[in-house]
Design a protein around this motif. Sequence first.
Motif, PDB file in Angstrom:
ATOM      1  N   SER A 260      10.041 -24.315  29.742  1.00 45.87           N
ATOM      2  CA  SER A 260       9.253 -24.745  30.898  1.00 45.87           C
ATOM      3  C   SER A 260       9.489 -26.215  31.201  1.00 45.87           C
TER       4      SER A 260
ATOM      5  N   THR B 262       5.774 -25.866  38.305  1.00 43.17           N
ATOM      6  CA  THR B 262       6.250 -25.333  37.027  1.00 43.17           C
ATOM      7  C   THR B 262       7.519 -24.518  37.250  1.00 43.17           C
TER       8      THR B 262
ATOM      9  N   ASP C 114      -6.763 -21.105  29.970  1.00 44.07           N
ATOM     10  CA  ASP C 114      -5.380 -20.791  30.342  1.00 44.07           C
ATOM     11  C   ASP C 114      -5.401 -19.798  31.509  1.00 44.07           C
TER      12      ASP C 114
ATOM     13  N   ARG D 108      10.008 -22.084  34.959  1.00 47.84           N
ATOM     14  CA  ARG D 108      10.073 -21.427  33.657  1.00 47.84           C
ATOM     15  C   ARG D 108      11.233 -20.446  33.618  1.00 47.84           C
TER      16      ARG D 108
ATOM     17  N   GLU E 174       0.688 -23.192  33.011  1.00 52.09           N
ATOM     18  CA  GLU E 174       1.087 -24.178  32.006  1.00 52.09           C
ATOM     19  C   GLU E 174       0.931 -25.628  32.446  1.00 52.09           C
TER      20      GLU E 174
END
Length: 765
Positions: free
Chosen positions: A365, A349, A240, A351, A196
Motif C-alpha cells: 500500500s 490509497t 477500520d 494497493r 488504510e
Amino acid sequence: MRQKSYYYALALCIAIAFLFQFAANAQQPTTKKQQFTLSGTVRDATTGETLIGATVKIQNPENRSGAMTNAYGFYSLTNSQGTYDLTVSYAGYQSYTKKITLSAALKVNAELKPASDLEEVVIRSSDRKNENVRSPQMGLDKLNMQDLNNVPVLFGEKDVLKTIQLLPGVKSGGEGSTGFFVRGGAADQNLILLDEAIVYNSSHLLGFFSTFNADAIKDVSLYKGGMPAQYGGRLSSVLDVKMQDGNDKEYAFEGGIGLISSRIKAEGPIVKNKSSFMFSARRTYIDLLLKASPDSSIKGNTLNFYDINAKINYKFDDKNTLYLSGYFGQDNIGIKDLFANDWGNTTATVRLNHVFNDKLFSNTSFIFNKYSYAIELLSDDNNARITSLIRDFNIKEDLQYYAKNHIIRFGMQATHHQIAPSDITTAGNSSFNPLSLRKRNGLELAAYVSDEWTLTEKLNVLYGLRLSSFSLLNPGPAKTYLYPEPRVSFSYSLNDENSIKAAYNRNTQNIHILTNANTSSPTDQYVMSSNNIKPELADQVALGYFKNAKDNAFEFSAEVYYKWLQNQIDYKDGAELIANDEVESELLYGIGRAYGLELYAKKTRGKLTGWISYTLAKTERKFEGINNGNYFPARQDRTHDLSLVGIYNVSPRWTFSANYIYSTGNAVTYPAGKYNIGGLTTYYYTARNASRMPYTSRLDVSATLKAKETKKYRSSWSFGLYNALNRQNPYAIQFRDKKDDPSQTEAVQISLFGIIPSVTYNFKF
C-alpha cells in the motif's frame, strides 16, 4: 516500577509462546497422510464484491478444518489428502457447497448469491458459527451494514460513528457528536482508518455528521483491546473502515433525498468481471435554505459540507489485483462580514494484492492523507486568515502466510508526518500581525509479526510483537524513540457455545492533539513526540466470558479490563494553545488509569433483533500541578452507560426500530467561588473535574416502508424522530450572576435538541 513490570510481561509472553510450541509439538500425532492446501477467493455473485470474513469449511467422517476470508476475500487452509464436503457461507447469503478431492494444491473460487428473506432465516444459523466464541480476538465489534440502515440517528442519516457509540466500552462525545472515547482513552487516541488511510477529523458540521457515507462502506471493525500487531500508532482503539470495490457485473445507482442532505452512488464494470468503479457523493443544502431566508442577518451565512468517495480496481489475473481509492470532504461554516471557517480531509490509497502461492498473500500500500483547516476573520480592522495542516505519506507491506493451524502475519510500515501548526496572513489594515510557526517533521517506522494459532480443538492463541520507532526530523537535537509492543490473547472453549478469553497488549502514540474541548474540533492543534513530549504509552489487560445460545440466535459477552496510561498530556491553567510556537512550555505530563466492566447481549435472528449494552467504568488522570498531584476524573469519565437497540420486521415492507440511551454526566469543573474586579465577575476554580453534568437520557425511533419492487427499481421511505421524548439533555452549563441578586450565582443549562423529525427517500436501480 511500571517499566520493570512491562519487561516482565514481555518475557512472560515469549515464554508462553515457547511453552505452547513445545506443548503443541508434543501433542501432534504422527501421520503418513500427505498435507495439501485449498485456497481461493469468495465474492458476491451479483456484484463481484469480495466478502470479508466468509467461513470456509471442509469435512468428512474422519477429518474437518475451516478458515475465514481475509480483508480481500482470500482464504487458505491445509489438511490431509482425501475427499471432503466443501461449504462456504456468509451472513445473508446462500451457502456454496461442493464435493472436492484434496490430492494436490487446489484452488476454488466461490461466488455466493444473496439469500431471500425466507432463506436468510435458515442460512444465518450456520454462518461463522460460534466464531465470536472460538476466536482468540478480544474487544472486537463488527457492524452489520444492514443493521446500520435501521438504527435511528440524528437527521435520519445512516452513521457509522453514532452507531458504534451504542456498543459497550464506547462513550459518546456528547449530544449530536460523532466524537467517541474507548475504554477510558481520549478522543485522539482512536486510530480511524478509511481504506488504510488515517482520518484525523472524522466529523462534519462540528460532529452532527460523520465523514463516512454509509452507502460507500463495505465493512466496519472496531478493536477496543487486544489489537492485532499490524495496527499501531494509537492507544485506545482501531476503527477500520473499508470502502466497497464497485459492481463488476452491471451498472447500478442508488441514493437518498433527505430534509437537509442528499446522496448519490454510482458503480459498475469498467471491464466486466475484471475491473469496476464506485463513486459516491453527499451534500447538505442548509446553505441554500439560508439564501432563501427573508432575514438579511441569515441570508448571507454559510453552513454546508460535501464529501466524495471513489474507488476503482483492476484484476490483472488470479494473482494480482490493483485498487485505487480516495476520499475528499470539506466543511464550510461562516457568518457574513464576521468570519469563515472551512476544514476537510483528503485521502488517497493505492494497493496491490499479490498471491505468491496458495499459502502466501501480500498487500502493498501507498497512502496519502491530509487534514487542514482555515479560519478567516472578515471585519475591516481584524482581517486575518489562519491556516493549519497535518499531512502523512505512508508505505506498507503486509504479508499473510497460511500454515497448518497457523495464520502468520508480518510486515513493515514507514510514515512521514508533517505538521504546519499555524500560519497567519493579514491585510494591510489588520490589527493582527502575520505569523508563521515552523513546520514539524517526523518519521514513524514499524515492523511486526503475529501468529493466530489453533493449538487444539479448545485452545486458540493470537500472539505477536510490533516494534515501533519515531524520529524527530526537525533541525536541532536529534531524538528517536524505540518501543517494543507485545500483544497476546487466548480463547479456551469450555464447549461449542462457551469460552473464556484473556488478552494483554501495549500500544504507543506519537501524534497528539491539544484541545480544551470534550471531543475533536476543527481547530485542534496537533503536535508530535519531541525532546520534551514523550510517546504516550498504554498497557491493557482484559478477561472475558463469551456465550452463544439457540444455534447462534443469541450472543452474550462480559469483559473486564484495566488500562495503565503513561506520558499523558494536559495543559496548564490559562495555557495558550493556538498560534504558540512554544506550546510545549504550556504542557503538563502525567499518568492515567482506566478500568471497567462491559456487558453485551445480542439477538441476531427472527422478526425482532437488536442488542443491549452496558458499561460500568472509571477513568482517571494524575498530573503534578493539577489537583495537588492527586488522581482526578478525566473529562470522559462516566460511571454508567446503557444502550438498548431494537429492530422489528413487522412485514416484508415495514420495519420499525428504536434505541434508548442513558449515561452518567461527564466530569466537569464548576467554579468554587467568585470575586468582582472593576465591576466584572471572575470565577475561580479548585479541584479539576470534581463535579458532574446532569445525566443524559434519549429515545430515538424510526420506521422504514419499502415500496413495491420491480425487476430494476427499489425504493423506500424512512421516517424518524430523534429525541422522541423531547428531553432537554445537557450540552453545556454556564454560570452567571442572578439578575435580581448579583451576589448569588445561577447555573444555566444549554441544550441543543428537542424532538427532531426526519424523512428520507431512498432509491436503487
